[in-house]
Motif scaffolding. Structure first.
Motif, PDB file in Angstrom:
ATOM      1  N   PHE A  43       0.753  -1.244   0.000  1.00  0.00           N
ATOM      2  CA  PHE A  43       0.000   0.000   0.000  1.00  0.00           C
ATOM      3  C   PHE A  43       0.790   1.306   0.000  1.00  0.00           C
ATOM      4  O   PHE A  43       0.202   2.374  -0.161  1.00  0.00           O
ATOM      5  N   ILE A  44       2.116   1.258   0.210  1.00  0.00           N
ATOM      6  CA  ILE A  44       2.869   2.513   0.122  1.00  0.00           C
ATOM      7  C   ILE A  44       2.894   2.977  -1.326  1.00  0.00           C
ATOM      8  O   ILE A  44       2.570   2.208  -2.235  1.00  0.00           O
ATOM      9  N   PRO A  45       3.260   4.231  -1.592  1.00  0.00           N
ATOM     10  CA  PRO A  45       3.200   4.758  -2.971  1.00  0.00           C
ATOM     11  C   PRO A  45       3.940   3.926  -4.011  1.00  0.00           C
ATOM     12  O   PRO A  45       3.536   3.895  -5.181  1.00  0.00           O
ATOM     13  N   THR A  46       5.015   3.214  -3.615  1.00  0.00           N
ATOM     14  CA  THR A  46       5.757   2.388  -4.580  1.00  0.00           C
ATOM     15  C   THR A  46       5.343   0.922  -4.511  1.00  0.00           C
ATOM     16  O   THR A  46       6.000   0.058  -5.099  1.00  0.00           O
ATOM     17  N   GLY A  47       4.257   0.619  -3.772  1.00  0.00           N
ATOM     18  CA  GLY A  47       3.832  -0.765  -3.593  1.00  0.00           C
ATOM     19  C   GLY A  47       3.048  -1.315  -4.761  1.00  0.00           C
ATOM     20  O   GLY A  47       2.856  -0.656  -5.795  1.00  0.00           O
ATOM     21  N   PRO A  50      -0.950   0.776  -4.485  1.00  0.00           N
ATOM     22  CA  PRO A  50      -0.884   1.958  -3.612  1.00  0.00           C
ATOM     23  C   PRO A  50      -2.259   2.387  -3.104  1.00  0.00           C
ATOM     24  O   PRO A  50      -3.224   2.434  -3.872  1.00  0.00           O
ATOM     25  N   ASN A  51      -2.330   2.633  -1.809  1.00  0.00           N
ATOM     26  CA  ASN A  51      -3.583   3.046  -1.201  1.00  0.00           C
ATOM     27  C   ASN A  51      -3.260   4.049  -0.101  1.00  0.00           C
ATOM     28  O   ASN A  51      -2.691   3.694   0.935  1.00  0.00           O
ATOM     29  N   GLU A  52      -3.620   5.283  -0.319  1.00  0.00           N
ATOM     30  CA  GLU A  52      -3.245   6.354   0.596  1.00  0.00           C
ATOM     31  C   GLU A  52      -3.834   6.161   1.980  1.00  0.00           C
ATOM     32  O   GLU A  52      -3.184   6.441   2.993  1.00  0.00           O
ATOM     33  N   ALA A  55      -2.145   3.080   3.730  1.00  0.00           N
ATOM     34  CA  ALA A  55      -0.727   3.371   3.967  1.00  0.00           C
ATOM     35  C   ALA A  55      -0.520   4.168   5.251  1.00  0.00           C
ATOM     36  O   ALA A  55       0.589   4.202   5.790  1.00  0.00           O
TER      37      ALA A  55
END
Length: 473
Positions: A43-47, A50-52, A55
């Motif tokens: 879920f982090i931006p580079t995952g 991505p899920n804000e 995260a």
């Protein structure tokens, strides 16, 4: 050794015990670390996805959840539930008073809190007036916990953070200058001497978690856990080893590489000490590849199985991780093969099969061959055998299962065989079985127990000797 004088444990045994303590603080919480790793990978931006919103859990989990779990477990190991509460109270002072995830601090303050309340409880034992037990118990933790929390916030936390920054700067310098592979000069010998947990749980895991919080991955999780070097060594023994070493190596490969129990290859290195060069070369080459590809994992792989490696590999890192493992295996295989091909000696002590046969042939001569490595047992009284290792969940489990099946095969009934970590071996155990390099640590904890030492969990002469004695009882 039952009749021999008990010697003071060596420095190595004490370091092993310390590493085992760290391991048993971390091990019950590995699931939480893996959950955090999966959360980060996804879920982090580079995952992967991505899920804000999701995260947002990443930061609080690594800052509060994981250190508090470690502190609670460490306190409980020292003083039960009261120790867990004290350790957790002390840990919150560290966490709030520092700017880094306090993993190392939690592993210090947790046991310290447990020790404080344990000493206090001991000092007031049998001195509390009847009817005042609950108020004394509750307020003692409240007051001592408060003091420890303040001390952690103002003094212990800043000291630990400063030490952490020094270690982090030193290792980052190794990374920046390309000298990170030299860590294998420490890692590989430490592993075969059962000191790897001190390095992994004490240094690499905390550094790895800190870096993962910022970068989404860390190479520190790979520098001591790579299953590649062990795979290469065992493959070489499968092809070029002699007798029992060659016969048992293929089975050890499966358990080591797929099951993640690295202890399976340690006896092979100890049997041929020169092969430590192969392990160092394999470890260095693997770290070099990980570094070149900027590869890392999202959490510590425990156990160090290839499946754990792949499960904790973040997006875009699979090529580097897989190549790092394969290159390490290839280099280790090549160097081990050369060493084995050049070694023309036939040493009975080094050969598993000949050692078993020799122990049987010398049995009638008073069984003197085992006098330095096996406690004599009164077999007609044996009802419980404990296999013990560092964490009580890897090599000891394998050894216990294997020996239990052999007892059943030989129709020997009425003997309970279980596996434990060394410190948890029950007091009613008749025999404790440990690897020879863990003997001093086992004796440190169980001074009055009968201990059998082994070198190989699959085929060891001392286990064969024990089985023979049990058959005759």
């Amino acid at each position: 050794m039952a009749s021999a004088e008990v010697k003071s444990p060596s420095i190595r045994a004490r370091i092993q015990a310390f590493g085992g303590f760290l391991t048993n603080m971390v091990l019950p919480n590995i699931g939480a670390f893996i959950a955090w790793g999966i959360l980060t990978a996804l879920f982090i931006p580079t995952g992967w996805v991505p899920n804000e919103q999701l995260a947002k859990i990443v930061g609080p989990a690594i800052t509060y959840l994981l250190p508090l779990l470690l502190a609670s477990t460490g306190g409980r190991m020292v003083a039960g539930q009261r120790g867990a509460v004290m350790g957790t109270i002390g840990a919150i002072g560290l966490i709030v008073g520092s700017d880094i995830p306090m993993f190392l601090g939690a592993m210090i303050i947790g046991p310290l809190g447990g020790w404080v309340i344990k000493k206090f409880d001991k000092s007031i034992e049998n001195k509390i007036p009847a009817g005042f037990e609950m108020i004394v118990n509750n307020f003692s933790i409240g007051i001592l916990g408060f003091l420890l929390m303040i001390l952690s916030f103002y003094i212990i936390g800043p000291v630990i953070e400063s030490g952490n920054n020094i270690v982090t700067s030193a290792i980052k310098t190794l990374v920046a200058t390309g000298f990170l592979p030299v860590l294998s000069l420490i890692n590989e010998p430490a592993k075969v001497l059962f000191l790897n947990n001190v390095i992994d749980q004490g240094i690499y895991y905390p550094l790895g978690m800190q870096e993962t919080l910022k970068e989404g991955k860390s190479i520190f999780f790979t520098v001591a856990s790579n299953p590649g070097p062990g795979l290469g060594l065992l493959l070489a023994f499968s092809l070029f080893g002699k007798k029992a070493a060659k016969r048992t190596a293929p089975g050890a490969i499966i358990i080591h590489f797929l099951g993640g129990i690295h202890e399976l290859y340690f006896p092979y290195v100890l049997m041929k000490p020169l092969t430590i060069l192969a392990m160092i070369a394999g470890g260095m080459s693997g770290i070099t590849v990980f570094n070149l590809f900027n590869a890392g994992l999202v959490a510590g792989p425990s156990p160090g199985s290839i499946f754990a490696y792949l499960a904790l590999t973040p997006k875009g890192n699979f090529l580097g991780i897989i190549l790092g493992v394969l290159v390490a295996a290839a280099v280790s295989f090549l160097v081990t093969s050369i060493i084995l091909k050049l070694d023309k000696k036939t040493d009975e002590e080094e050969d598993f099969s000949s050692s078993v046969e020799r122990s049987k042939s010398m049995k009638s001569e008073g069984k003197q061959i085992l006098s330095s490595s096996i406690d004599r047992v009164t077999t007609n009284k044996v009802s419980k055998i404990a296999f013990a290792c560092d964490a009580g969940a890897g090599s000891s489990a394998l050894g216990a299962t294997t020996f239990r099946k052999r007892l059943q095969k030989n129709n020997i009934n009425g003997i309970e065989v279980k596996h434990f970590r060394i410190e948890d071996v029950p007091q009613d155990s008749d025999i404790i079985v440990v690897h020879k390099d863990l003997y001093e640590r086992a004796r440190l904890t169980h001074r009055d127990k009968k201990i059998i030492t082994i070198e190989n969990y699959i085929d060891d002469p001392n286990l064969a000797q024990l089985m023979s004695e049990l058959e005759q009882s």
